[in-house]
Design an enzyme around this catalytic site. Structure first.
Site, PDB file in Angstrom:
ATOM      1  N   THR A 190     116.267  15.457  26.562  1.00 34.81           N
ATOM      2  CA  THR A 190     117.074  16.018  27.270  1.00 34.81           C
ATOM      3  C   THR A 190     117.786  17.274  26.880  1.00 34.81           C
ATOM      4  O   THR A 190     118.011  18.042  27.843  1.00 34.81           O
ATOM      5  CB  THR A 190     118.141  14.982  27.717  1.00 34.81           C
ATOM      6  OG1 THR A 190     118.975  14.704  26.336  1.00 34.81           O
ATOM      7  CG2 THR A 190     117.709  13.521  28.042  1.00 34.81           C
ATOM      8  N   ALA A 248      83.799  38.291  41.276  1.00 31.62           N
ATOM      9  CA  ALA A 248      83.047  38.166  42.487  1.00 31.62           C
ATOM     10  C   ALA A 248      81.789  37.751  42.443  1.00 31.62           C
ATOM     11  O   ALA A 248      81.176  37.014  43.244  1.00 31.62           O
ATOM     12  CB  ALA A 248      82.923  39.635  42.961  1.00 31.62           C
ATOM     13  N   LYS A 276      80.861  35.230  40.663  1.00 35.92           N
ATOM     14  CA  LYS A 276      80.939  33.598  40.609  1.00 35.92           C
ATOM     15  C   LYS A 276      81.388  33.352  42.274  1.00 35.92           C
ATOM     16  O   LYS A 276      80.843  32.235  42.799  1.00 35.92           O
ATOM     17  CB  LYS A 276      82.142  33.261  39.929  1.00 35.92           C
ATOM     18  CG  LYS A 276      82.083  32.979  38.451  1.00 35.92           C
ATOM     19  CD  LYS A 276      83.225  32.539  37.690  1.00 35.92           C
ATOM     20  CE  LYS A 276      83.236  32.741  36.262  1.00 35.92           C
ATOM     21  NZ  LYS A 276      84.380  32.262  35.396  1.00 35.92           N
ATOM     22  N   GLU A 322      96.247  34.246  31.189  1.00 37.23           N
ATOM     23  CA  GLU A 322      95.684  34.568  29.894  1.00 37.23           C
ATOM     24  C   GLU A 322      94.984  33.229  29.426  1.00 37.23           C
ATOM     25  O   GLU A 322      95.562  32.358  29.411  1.00 37.23           O
ATOM     26  CB  GLU A 322      96.850  34.577  28.805  1.00 37.23           C
ATOM     27  CG  GLU A 322      96.801  36.292  28.244  1.00 37.23           C
ATOM     28  CD  GLU A 322      97.625  36.248  27.066  1.00 37.23           C
ATOM     29  OE1 GLU A 322      97.304  36.409  25.947  1.00 37.23           O
ATOM     30  OE2 GLU A 322      98.734  35.903  27.357  1.00 37.23           O
ATOM     31  N   ASP A 351      85.157  27.940  34.012  1.00 36.93           N
ATOM     32  CA  ASP A 351      85.061  28.857  32.941  1.00 36.93           C
ATOM     33  C   ASP A 351      83.586  28.517  32.197  1.00 36.93           C
ATOM     34  O   ASP A 351      83.108  27.633  32.131  1.00 36.93           O
ATOM     35  CB  ASP A 351      86.205  28.279  31.739  1.00 36.93           C
ATOM     36  CG  ASP A 351      86.427  29.478  30.714  1.00 36.93           C
ATOM     37  OD1 ASP A 351      86.712  30.802  31.366  1.00 36.93           O
ATOM     38  OD2 ASP A 351      86.080  29.555  29.621  1.00 36.93           O
ATOM     39  N   TYR A 361      75.657  38.361  32.110  1.00 29.82           N
ATOM     40  CA  TYR A 361      74.333  38.434  31.510  1.00 29.82           C
ATOM     41  C   TYR A 361      73.032  37.913  31.985  1.00 29.82           C
ATOM     42  O   TYR A 361      72.236  37.899  31.620  1.00 29.82           O
ATOM     43  CB  TYR A 361      74.774  37.530  30.325  1.00 29.82           C
ATOM     44  CG  TYR A 361      75.919  37.613  29.439  1.00 29.82           C
ATOM     45  CD1 TYR A 361      75.818  38.641  28.449  1.00 29.82           C
ATOM     46  CD2 TYR A 361      77.100  37.296  29.573  1.00 29.82           C
ATOM     47  CE1 TYR A 361      76.886  39.077  27.614  1.00 29.82           C
ATOM     48  CE2 TYR A 361      78.062  37.484  28.749  1.00 29.82           C
ATOM     49  CZ  TYR A 361      78.166  38.367  27.736  1.00 29.82           C
ATOM     50  OH  TYR A 361      78.909  38.846  27.130  1.00 29.82           O
ATOM     51  N   ARG A 379      75.956  26.961  36.721  1.00 28.84           N
ATOM     52  CA  ARG A 379      77.139  26.751  37.745  1.00 28.84           C
ATOM     53  C   ARG A 379      76.449  25.704  38.921  1.00 28.84           C
ATOM     54  O   ARG A 379      77.309  25.085  39.318  1.00 28.84           O
ATOM     55  CB  ARG A 379      77.447  28.082  38.240  1.00 28.84           C
ATOM     56  CG  ARG A 379      78.727  27.923  39.188  1.00 28.84           C
ATOM     57  CD  ARG A 379      79.204  29.378  39.350  1.00 28.84           C
ATOM     58  NE  ARG A 379      79.695  29.848  38.202  1.00 28.84           N
ATOM     59  CZ  ARG A 379      79.283  30.858  37.689  1.00 28.84           C
ATOM     60  NH1 ARG A 379      77.939  31.426  37.771  1.00 28.84           N
ATOM     61  NH2 ARG A 379      79.897  31.198  36.179  1.00 28.84           N
TER      62      ARG A 379
HETATM   63  O1  LIG Z   1      76.104  32.800  35.962  1.00 27.89           O
HETATM   64  C1  LIG Z   1      76.279  33.791  35.074  1.00 27.89           C
HETATM   65  N1  LIG Z   1      75.621  34.784  35.062  1.00 27.89           N
HETATM   66  C2  LIG Z   1      75.945  35.671  34.094  1.00 27.89           C
HETATM   67  N2  LIG Z   1      76.859  35.884  33.558  1.00 27.89           N
HETATM   68  C3  LIG Z   1      77.813  34.923  33.661  1.00 27.89           C
HETATM   69  C4  LIG Z   1      77.275  33.736  34.432  1.00 27.89           C
HETATM   70  N3  LIG Z   1      78.565  32.939  34.493  1.00 27.89           N
HETATM   71  C5  LIG Z   1      79.360  33.535  33.798  1.00 27.89           C
HETATM   72  N4  LIG Z   1      78.935  34.486  32.985  1.00 27.89           N
HETATM   73  C6  LIG Z   1      79.758  35.480  31.813  1.00 27.89           C
HETATM   74  C7  LIG Z   1      80.435  36.381  33.013  1.00 27.89           C
HETATM   75  C8  LIG Z   1      81.803  36.394  32.028  1.00 27.89           C
HETATM   76  O2  LIG Z   1      81.501  37.565  31.069  1.00 27.89           O
HETATM   77  C9  LIG Z   1      81.695  35.109  31.291  1.00 27.89           C
HETATM   78  C10 LIG Z   1      82.712  34.106  32.117  1.00 27.89           C
HETATM   79  O3  LIG Z   1      84.063  34.115  31.405  1.00 27.89           O
HETATM   80  P1  LIG Z   1      84.965  33.736  32.202  1.00 27.89           P
HETATM   81  O4  LIG Z   1      86.376  33.760  31.888  1.00 27.89           O
HETATM   82  O5  LIG Z   1      84.488  32.253  32.740  1.00 27.89           O
HETATM   83  O6  LIG Z   1      84.872  34.381  33.916  1.00 27.89           O
HETATM   84  P2  LIG Z   1      85.637  35.744  34.283  1.00 27.89           P
HETATM   85  O7  LIG Z   1      86.731  36.135  33.401  1.00 27.89           O
HETATM   86  O8  LIG Z   1      84.513  36.606  34.477  1.00 27.89           O
HETATM   87  O9  LIG Z   1      86.146  35.445  35.846  1.00 27.89           O
HETATM   88  P3  LIG Z   1      87.487  34.068  35.854  1.00 27.89           P
HETATM   89  O10 LIG Z   1      87.950  33.602  34.648  1.00 27.89           O
HETATM   90  O11 LIG Z   1      88.546  34.889  36.789  1.00 27.89           O
HETATM   91  O12 LIG Z   1      86.954  33.264  36.696  1.00 27.89           O
HETATM   92  O13 LIG Z   1      80.388  34.625  31.196  1.00 27.89           O
HETATM   93 MG   LIG Z   2      87.885  34.777  32.633  1.00 26.03          MG
END
Ligand SMILES: O=c1nc[nH]c2c1ncn2[C@H]1C[C@H](O)[C@@H](COP(=O)(O)OP(=O)(O)OP(=O)(O)O)O1
Ligand SMILES: [Mg+2]
Length: 450
Positions: free
Chosen positions: A126, A262, A264, A292, A321, A407, A434
């Site tokens: 509390t 974009a 994703k 963060e 993630d 990547y 994904r």
């Molecule tokens: O299918 C994919 N094909 C290629 N690269 C990928 C894929 N999926 C994740 N990645 C890479 C992008 C980023 O460098 C990291 C995820 O980091 P992560 O923090 O999960 O995503 P993010 O910061 O880009 O977007 P957000 O956190 O707003 O969802 O791995």
């Molecule tokens: Mg991120």
């Protein structure tokens, strides 16, 4: 021994900060933390305590009390006894000191703020819930004084929150003791901390027990993590009050995804489209604050994104993630995939990956793409739905293909002898981490959302 609701050692109880709970005070909050509920209000008075008269300096004090039936058995009102207990006096001084530490009292000018913390239900913590709630009420009151031009400048120097930690038999150090745990704890400790991570007060005591320096460090670590979450929530809550997010145009058939990526987003759009579902992302709510990613696992980061945005938008939210785990690099870049070389600089990240794998032969360049998806309902972190998906492949020596993102051009899918960037969106979704995670989600989310 296990914690109630299978709570993790580093997990806060669900909490909620309901702002402007009362109509009269300049700032007011209902602070709930598990079953603990405290009404906190901050009032502004145009007077100074005697020791400040004749100066331009202001003051902040606090009063604390508990309703008779806040406790399991009725506790007599202090008014009936005619005096406050030592515990009450100690707690209200603590609250006052905590609040004064984050306000520039000179800038507050010749006035007094009084924080009233009234516990209506007590289930442990509390005093710390009072501090966290009183701080938010203070933040609201000061913002109002600035808006109403009573103050030319906001005297608030930093954010503030408090939490309890303790050591439980058989379990060890834990965050946020509820009352039943508090009774069993051999050590309990209250931590008051600023948004900058500076301590204001530590009250740690052994009860028929002692604790070591390393246990103390662990307690401080748990407390710091809990306070960071509380302060993050306060900041979002405050932002939300200043710009309410318009979610009125979202239909039942909309899924909100807590991503700014974009690449994703377009994959999710395609995958959900076949279900007749529309996708919105954080890019549709430009004012939402950055999150963060401080977690140590994909799950922690995905929960952080989903829980935070679900709370702010007051809607169910999905987060992703993901990252690349390269065997020859002992699983790196992993959760750091987005910040491997430069923050979200795909070209730099890919170049660094190629550089790190210089001289590594084909057969040793195996890697896994991983996704953790978390679906969260507002303010129910214990009900988060968590699923994973992976795809195995090899890291190429030279990028191939123009599709996809991140990547993708370096990730070879051996069964297809193509990189992810050489696949169409549909082809990628059929085999990707994904896509696999979403197929796992597909089996469970409708039941979970009911
Ligand atoms: O299918 C994919 N094909 C290629 N690269 C990928 C894929 N999926 C994740 N990645 C890479 C992008 C980023 O460098 C990291 C995820 O980091 P992560 O923090 O999960 O995503 P993010 O910061 O880009 O977007 P957000 O956190 O707003 O969802 O791995
Ligand atoms: Mg991120």
């Amino acid at each position: 021994m296990q914690r109630n609701h299978n709570r993790g050692t580093a997990e806060l109880r669900p909490f909620e900060i309901t702002a402007n709970y009362l109509k009269n005070p300049e700032g007011s909050v209902l602070m709930t933390l598990g079953a603990t509920k405290v009404i906190c209000s901050v009032s502004v008075e145009d007077s100074q305590p005697p020791f400040l008269r004749g100066t331009e300096k202001g003051w902040i004090s606090a009063e604390y009390s508990m309703l008779p039936r806040a406790t399991k058995e009725r506790t007599r009102r202090e008014a009936t006894k005619g005096r406050q207990t030592g515990r009450t006096i100690e707690i209200q001084r603590l609250i006052g000191r905590a609040l004064r530490a984050v306000v520039d009292l000179e800038k507050l000018g010749p006035r007094s703020l009084v924080a009233d913390c009234d516990v209506i239900q007590a289930d442990g913590g509390t005093r710390t819930a009072s501090i966290t709630g009183a701080f938010f009420a203070l933040k609201l009151a000061l913002a109002r004084l600035v808006t109403n031009k009573v103050l030319p400048e906001n005297p608030l120097k930093d954010d503030l929150a408090a939490i309890s930690v303790g050591i439980l038999p058989e379990i060890g150090p834990v965050l946020d003791l509820e009352a039943s745990e508090d009774q069993q704890a051999s050590v309990d400790m209250n931590i008051v901390m600023t948004g900058q991570g500076e301590f204001i007060e530590l009250q740690g005591t052994g009860e028929e027990a002692t604790f070591s320096g390393s246990q103390l460090n662990e307690l401080l670590y748990l407390g710091t993590k809990g306070i960071e979450q509380l302060i993050t929530a306060q900041r979002y809550q405050f932002d939300k009050l200043q710009h309410p997010y318009d979610t009125s145009d979202l239909s039942q058939n909309t899924v909100v995804i807590a991503t700014r990526n974009a690449g994703k987003a377009s994959e999710f759009k395609a995958m959900f489209a076949s279900d007749g579902l529309q996708v919105k992302t954080l890019n549709d709510f430009p004012d939402l604050p950055e999150i963060e990613e401080t977690g140590k696992t994909f799950e922690e980061n995905a929960r952080l994104k989903a829980d935070t945005i679900a709370r702010v938008l007051d809607l169910p939210v999905l987060a992703d993630d993901s990252g690349l785990q390269v065997a020859a690099l002992h699983g790196r870049p992993g959760i750091y995939s987005a910040r491997y070389a430069g923050d979200h600089n795909d070209a730099a990240n890919n170049a660094k990956l190629l550089y790190e794998l210089t001289g590594v032969p084909k057969e040793k360049r195996n890697a896994t793409f991983h996704t953790t998806l978390v679906f969260a309902k507002p303010n129910q972190p214990e009900n988060d739905l968590v699923v994973d998906g992976e795809v195995n492949g090899y890291i190429l020596g030279i990028p191939r293909g123009d599709n996809g993102f991140g990547y993708d051009p370096l990730f070879l899918v051996p069964e297809l002898d193509k990189s992810l960037a050489e696949l169409t969106a549909d082809e990628k979704n059929k085999i990707s981490h994904r896509g696999n995670a979403l197929r796992n989600l597909e089996k469970v989310w409708r039941d979970w959302l009911k």
